[in-house]
Design an enzyme around this catalytic site. Sequence first.
Site, PDB file in Angstrom:
ATOM      1  N   CYS A 136       0.796  -1.233   0.000  1.00 16.10           N
ATOM      2  CA  CYS A 136       0.000   0.000   0.000  1.00 16.10           C
ATOM      3  C   CYS A 136       0.827   1.281   0.000  1.00 16.10           C
ATOM      4  O   CYS A 136       0.260   2.370   0.032  1.00 16.10           O
ATOM      5  CB  CYS A 136      -0.987  -0.032   1.165  1.00 16.10           C
ATOM      6  SG  CYS A 136      -2.037  -1.495   1.057  1.00 16.10           S
ATOM      7  N   HIS A 265      -3.057   8.120   5.964  1.00 17.06           N
ATOM      8  CA  HIS A 265      -3.256   6.768   5.434  1.00 17.06           C
ATOM      9  C   HIS A 265      -4.658   6.300   5.841  1.00 17.06           C
ATOM     10  O   HIS A 265      -5.400   5.799   5.011  1.00 17.06           O
ATOM     11  CB  HIS A 265      -2.166   5.834   5.947  1.00 17.06           C
ATOM     12  CG  HIS A 265      -2.174   4.492   5.283  1.00 17.06           C
ATOM     13  ND1 HIS A 265      -2.153   4.353   3.920  1.00 17.06           N
ATOM     14  CD2 HIS A 265      -2.226   3.231   5.791  1.00 17.06           C
ATOM     15  CE1 HIS A 265      -2.173   3.059   3.613  1.00 17.06           C
ATOM     16  NE2 HIS A 265      -2.232   2.357   4.725  1.00 17.06           N
ATOM     17  N   HIS A 299     -10.050   1.893   0.299  1.00 17.29           N
ATOM     18  CA  HIS A 299      -8.595   1.755   0.309  1.00 17.29           C
ATOM     19  C   HIS A 299      -8.191   1.161  -1.039  1.00 17.29           C
ATOM     20  O   HIS A 299      -8.435  -0.013  -1.306  1.00 17.29           O
ATOM     21  CB  HIS A 299      -8.159   0.851   1.467  1.00 17.29           C
ATOM     22  CG  HIS A 299      -6.676   0.801   1.656  1.00 17.29           C
ATOM     23  ND1 HIS A 299      -5.779   1.408   0.794  1.00 17.29           N
ATOM     24  CD2 HIS A 299      -5.914   0.213   2.626  1.00 17.29           C
ATOM     25  CE1 HIS A 299      -4.550   1.190   1.228  1.00 17.29           C
ATOM     26  NE2 HIS A 299      -4.599   0.473   2.327  1.00 17.29           N
TER      27      HIS A 299
END
Lengths: 375, 279
Positions: A136, A265, A299
């Site tokens: 990620c 994040h 996400h």
Amino acid sequence: MRGGTSALTPNDFGVEPLSTWIGRVVGVESAPLPNALAAWECRNDRLAWLGLNADSFIDAVHAARERHGAARIAVVVGTSTSSIGATEDAYRALDADGRFPADNRNPLVHTPHSLGMFVREALALEGPCVTIATACSSSAKVFAAAERMLRLGIVDAALVGGVDSLCGSVLFGFNALQLVSPEPCRPFDAERSGISIGEAAGFALLERDDCGDGSSPRLLGYGESSDAHHMSTPHPEGLGAERALDDALARAGIDAAAVDHINLHGTASAKNDEVEAKLIARRFPASAHASSTKGITGHTLGAAGVVEAVATMLAIEHGFRPGTVNTRVLDPVCGPQLRTAGTAGAVRVALSNSFGFGGNNCVLVFGDADATQRR
Amino acid sequence: MSAPPAHGSFAVDAVAFWSPTLPGWSHARAAFRDEEAPLATPVKRPAPDLLAAAERRRAPDTVALALEVAAAAVRASGRDAQSLPSVFASTHGDLAVSDYMCATLASSPTLISPTKFHNSVHNAAAGYWTIATGCREASSALTAFDASFAAGLLEAASQCSADDRAVLLVAFDVEASGALASVAASVGLLACALVLAPSAGANSIVAIDWELARERVAAPAPRSAAARSLAGNAMSGALPLLEAIATADRGGAPLALPLAPSLALRLTAHALVATEARS
């Protein structure tokens, strides 16, 4: 982002979909690649193509190719799973000999560099071409790698970006780790219950500071680090994330007090948000507006770095800092920086955080067009 | 428009190598010099002592290989693992883990193992390396298909020059397994690691000049029989440079590794005084 609305929808992806919410790009199924690129057919490269065709990006790349020459433009893209969805499809349709079916046997699609090769071919670029795959943080780290190539004169421009698409691997994989939420994700909410997986393509064209008309946002710095803690859980005190932050601020030559906005994040996993909220609370002034856009997009994994870098640059360009959508009651560990509502106001310096599996961290620092002069 | 030159240099402070018939750089170096033969009987995959016993058994092949060569290179360099940023290059990542993921998704998706899932990320080896050594420096993981070694070397060399510090480069690929073998070509296990330094020091083995050249080149064929025997692995693109390092004292022609269809990474290895002493 201005409207504070979420694009998440109930999961309808694949067979026997899990009960969760996803950020699904509408229309990928009905948007085949042009004939000249048909060999690359797969959901991920379709999504890449949709992204490249948005916002006149291809025109900007073509203009850069005229300015610098195709061999002087790098392709540096990030992904977590690339086109593994096509590989998953092949495993559901193996032939009698246990081989991939004849209509899904292009070796260039069933390998993680599929994304980089596709983008290079689609835009006829001839410089160094690499796919960074650090989960990620992938498409945040592309900015760092490209900046080094530009600084060293290896290239004169770099197409950076990231693409990840919905696939069984990530839906069922994150489900196995008990990280998938049954409801739309609520980053930093006291009652958050996990992530919502999304898909996206995002791209940016980077050139050295002296190029262009001077109006573009600036990449002021980047920080990269490792947690050295666990494959899928962040360091409990956020040591790796803080190290990336320190590296980023040092490279940008700024103090945390100069930061107007942070795109977090903020995945809505219990652990990430706790660790990240504490880091923000102890390092930034109350005036810094920190928020997560994952309630809007989900996400997007390996694409999250560039998607949120773009969101951060939009915040600078439009003077609007988005809120944390879906979140109702903030976790008490959050400091005054954490905002659920979006607010208008000038943004001169903004950060974007990306943290990935393997404890892989990257923090990007962006500034407005005048930021380099002020330093 | 004046294009700045695309060239640079770095020193190699240490090399490590592992394949089942050449399980270590001293053996591989001798074989690449045509002074020794590879083992007739391949050895089992390495069991890096950086991992705890249980992890050593469970670790994917990519992780075992990468940690083995990374540890050997860092040891030989005399540097502290915690001080080195790292770049991990692999064409395909762990093909056995990908095979497991896709096969399980096709049969019983809700039974995916959480450990296998987090081991499926391309940066799994980088993650295990930083965890095992306690290294908090930057780590990257990348692929460029058949140019993965050249792209990894360019990334490591650019980190080395841009930040004026030593960098660990690890490159590896494993055997294709299961149905994936019908599309991914890779035979056997192969891994190497290099510790790059911005300039030659007392420990350096060779100095390497590099430049980008606009030319269409084929991957150079390995010169030694030993290297040719490893050509089926997807990371065999590393072999020409390893041969050049192994034979740097004999002088050698520059290499041109394909980096993109019409772009080559030209490399010239220069022997340093310490080359012989450190072999």
